[in-house]
Structures are given as structure tokens and as C-alpha cells.
Design an enzyme around this catalytic site. Structure first.
Site, PDB file in Angstrom:
ATOM      1  N   LYS A 171      -5.232  -7.723   1.212  1.00 52.74           N
ATOM      2  CA  LYS A 171      -4.047  -7.799   0.335  1.00 52.74           C
ATOM      3  C   LYS A 171      -3.609  -9.250   0.180  1.00 52.74           C
ATOM      4  O   LYS A 171      -3.341  -9.730  -0.924  1.00 52.74           O
ATOM      5  CB  LYS A 171      -2.893  -6.966   0.910  1.00 52.74           C
ATOM      6  CG  LYS A 171      -3.048  -5.482   0.657  1.00 52.74           C
ATOM      7  CD  LYS A 171      -2.051  -4.646   1.444  1.00 52.74           C
ATOM      8  CE  LYS A 171      -2.374  -3.167   1.299  1.00 52.74           C
ATOM      9  NZ  LYS A 171      -1.661  -2.304   2.236  1.00 52.74           N
ATOM     10  N   GLN A 176       3.179  -2.216   6.325  1.00 50.28           N
ATOM     11  CA  GLN A 176       1.907  -1.506   6.473  1.00 50.28           C
ATOM     12  C   GLN A 176       2.086  -0.270   7.368  1.00 50.28           C
ATOM     13  O   GLN A 176       2.580  -0.376   8.491  1.00 50.28           O
ATOM     14  CB  GLN A 176       0.860  -2.459   7.080  1.00 50.28           C
ATOM     15  CG  GLN A 176      -0.533  -1.890   7.187  1.00 50.28           C
ATOM     16  CD  GLN A 176      -1.182  -1.607   5.833  1.00 50.28           C
ATOM     17  OE1 GLN A 176      -1.100  -2.403   4.903  1.00 50.28           O
ATOM     18  NE2 GLN A 176      -1.814  -0.452   5.713  1.00 50.28           N
ATOM     19  N   ASP A 203       5.571  -0.464  -2.649  1.00 46.95           N
ATOM     20  CA  ASP A 203       4.795   0.727  -2.297  1.00 46.95           C
ATOM     21  C   ASP A 203       5.380   1.981  -2.947  1.00 46.95           C
ATOM     22  O   ASP A 203       4.732   3.025  -2.979  1.00 46.95           O
ATOM     23  CB  ASP A 203       4.799   0.922  -0.766  1.00 46.95           C
ATOM     24  CG  ASP A 203       3.435   0.669  -0.144  1.00 46.95           C
ATOM     25  OD1 ASP A 203       2.437   0.628  -0.897  1.00 46.95           O
ATOM     26  OD2 ASP A 203       3.367   0.511   1.092  1.00 46.95           O
TER      27      ASP A 203
END
Ligand code: NAD
Length: 300
Positions: A54, A98, A121
Site C-alpha cells: 500500500k 490494518q 476503507d
């Protein structure tokens, strides 16, 4: 019939290219650099790999990348303090924590502490509600990637019968909402669904997000249907050498490809689209934060 292969790797590269062009324009015209912060708690090897790629791709599209690596025993208060700082940092437009988090941390509490406008997200309860009511939101990356691939292949999805297998908060449910938003007739199937083969056989679009290797065989697929395989399952592959593994999806590729009109492979399908959509979401969040027009084609 032999299905058209939906090449997620190539499509993701195109999306990242579009994001990079927008980022250049933002810098040149407005002196703004979109910033993405990724927070990793602990040393889960798979999470470390995701976070690394990422960060690399964030830099490649010209964005600012920030990584916060915290010890596995970080307290909830300390993690929330890091998020609070990022929420108040004007150079950061996207924040991703995460998952999974170590067991002592409350995932819902942590995710809901992210500023919804920076929740790239799309897991914050506000974004879930906005998506469910058809309002402008941050959309979870994996389902957004699937939607982009379907729109790219079909143009309009209106009136199509879509079956989503899996009802998780990160893939199945938001996927169903997005397909509904594009006027599909949507069925969500799950572990308790009766006669799954018959349900799947109705579908013009099948999205498989289960986490069971090759569970969908070709004889469940309506001829000509489009099959999007979200599953990522690692199997032993002794034929490749000792200790070697291979990735397979939730769909039995060969038998489904023989019946379907189009199919996304694993690897090289949905996977690469997820990070591309994370970058697209960060760009969208940056444009919204600065009152600028959102990039066309990169949001739901
Ligand atoms: P999950 O475990 O949270 O949810 C799985 C869902 O499958 C559940 O809703 C369950 O009801 C359903 N299910 C389980 N057994 C079933 C059965 N026999 N028949 C029908 N439904 C059944 O998983 P998830 O987080 O939604 O992920 C699903 C898969 O997608 C996993 O393989 C995961 O690795 C993969 N994934 C890929 C990406 C990507 O970037 N490509 C991103 C997220 C998840």
C-alpha cells in the site's frame, strides 16, 4: 463458450494511472498533495506485506504515504490517540487501520474513531449508513473494485439479477448495496442459504466472497453470466516444489470459465483492484476535504 477474462491487474494499473494524473493536477493547480496514513498494530506477516505494498503504490501515484507501526501490545488509548492526531492532521486525507487488530483491541470502537471523511476503507458506521441510504459516502475498496470491473464490462447493470455469496461487513453486504444502487435485483446468499446452486443459477452476475477454495463449480453458473471471484485462498502446491503454495479463488476457474460470459481470475482479478480503489478513495477524500470536484469514474 469460453469466457472473457476480466483482467483486474491491467484494469487496476489503469485506475492507478488515472489517480496519478489527478494527483499531478491537484499539485500543479492547487498545491495540494493527497496523504494516506496506514496504521499497523502488531507483526502479522500478511498485514505487513499489505501495508508495504500500500505504501509503495501510494508513493508511486504521487501521494504522501505515512506509516504508523505500533507494538502488538499497544493499548486502546494509545491507538486512539494516534488516530486522533491523524484526524486532526490537515495533510492526511485518508486513514486506514490494518485489520485484523490484536484481540485486546475493540475493532468497532477503533474504526468508529476515524473521522468518517478520512475513512478510506469505508468501514465507519456513518459510511455504512450513508451507503445503505444511497448517499455520498466512502465505499469499501474491494466491493468498489468489483463494481468498477462490472461497470467497465457491462456498461449499465440495471435490471440484472445479481447474487452475492457471503454477507461480511467488508465485502458481501457493501457489495450488495452497490449492486442495488446500480439497480440490480440482488440476492445475498450465505452459509445458511437453502439450495445455493439453484440460487446462483439465477444470476446474471455472481460475486463470490466466501473464503472457501473453489466452492463454486461451473454447473452452478447460468450460461453467459459474469463471475467475480473475490476469494483468496492459499493451497499447498507440492507439484511446484516442497513447501510451495498457490492461490485459488472461491470459484472453480476452469469449469466456470467454460460456462460464464466473463470471469475474473485469482490471482490477477479483484486483488489488485483493492489497493487501486484505496488510492482512488484517498483522492476522493482529498477532493472533498478541499471542496474540489471529485474525479469521475473513480467513485460509486
Ligand atoms: P468472511 O469470513 O468475513 O465472510 C465469509 C462469508 O461467507 C460469510 O458471510 C458466510 O456466511 C459465507 N459462507 C461461509 N460458508 C459458506 C457456504 N458454505 N456457502 C455460502 N456462504 C458461505 O470473509 P470475507 O472477509 O468477506 O472474505 C471472503 C473472501 O474474500 C476471503 O477469501 C478473503 O480472503 C477474500 N477477500 C479478498 C479481498 C481482495 O482484496 N481480493 C478483500 C477482502 C476479502
Amino acid at each position: 463458450m469460453s469466457a472473457t477474462v476480466i483482467d483486474g491487474k491491467a484494469f487496476a494499473a489503469k485506475v492507478r494511472g488515472q489517480v496519478a494524473e489527478h494527483v499531478t493536477r491537484l499539485k500543479d493547480k492547487h498545491e495540494i498533495t493527497p496523504g494516506l496514513a496506514v496504521v499497523l498494530v502488531g507483526e502479522d506477516p500478511a498485514s505487513q506485506v499489505y501495508v508495504r505494498s500500500k505504501g509503495k503504490m501510494t508513493v508511486e501515484v504521487g501521494m504522501k504515504s505515512v506509516e504508523h507501526k505500533l507494538d502488538a501490545d499497544t493499548s486502546e488509548a494509545d491507538l486512539l490517540a494516534v488516530i486522533d492526531k491523524l484526524n486532526n492532521d490537515a495533510s492526511i486525507h485518508g486513514i486506514l487501520v490494518q485489520l485484523p487488530l490484536p484481540g485486546h483491541l475493540n475493532e468497532d470502537l477503533v474504526i468508529n474513531s476515524i473521522d468518517p471523511a478520512k475513512d478510506v476503507d469505508g468501514f465507519h458506521i456513518s459510511n455504512v449508513g450513508l451507503l445503505g441510504t444511497g448517499q455520498k459516502s466512502m465505499v469499501p475498496c474491494t466491493p468498489l473494485g468489483c463494481l468498477m470491473m462490472l461497470r467497465d464490462h457491462h456498461g449499465s447493470l440495471s435490471g440484472m439479477d445479481a447474487v452475492v455469496i457471503g454477507r461480511s461487513n467488508i465485502v458481501g453486504k457493501p457489495m450488495a448495496q452497490l449492486l442495488l444502487g446500480d439497480s440490480c435485483t440482488v440476492t445475498i446468499a450465505h452459509s445458511r442459504t437453502k439450495d445455493l446452486p439453484e440460487v446462483v443459477k439465477r444470476a446474471d452476475i455472481v460475486v463470490a466472497a466466501v473464503g472457501r477454495p473453489e466452492m463454486v463449480p461451473g454447473d452452478w453458473i447460468k450460461p453467459g453470466a459474469t463471475v467475480i471471484d473475490v476469494g483468496i485462498n492459499r493451497l499447498d502446491a507440492p507439484e511446484k516444489g516442497e513447501g510451495k503454495t498457490r492461490l485459488v479463488g472461491d470459484v472453480e476457474y476452469d469449469s466456470c470459465a467454460a460456462v460464464a460470459g466473463a470471469i475474473s481470475p485469482v490471482p490477477g482479478g479483484v486483488g489488485p483492484m483493492t489497493i487501486a480503489c484505496l488510492l482512488a478513495n484517498t483522492l476522493t477524500a482529498c477532493c472533498r476535504a478541499n471542496g474540489l470536484e471529485e474525479p469521475a469514474g473513480l467513485t460509486a
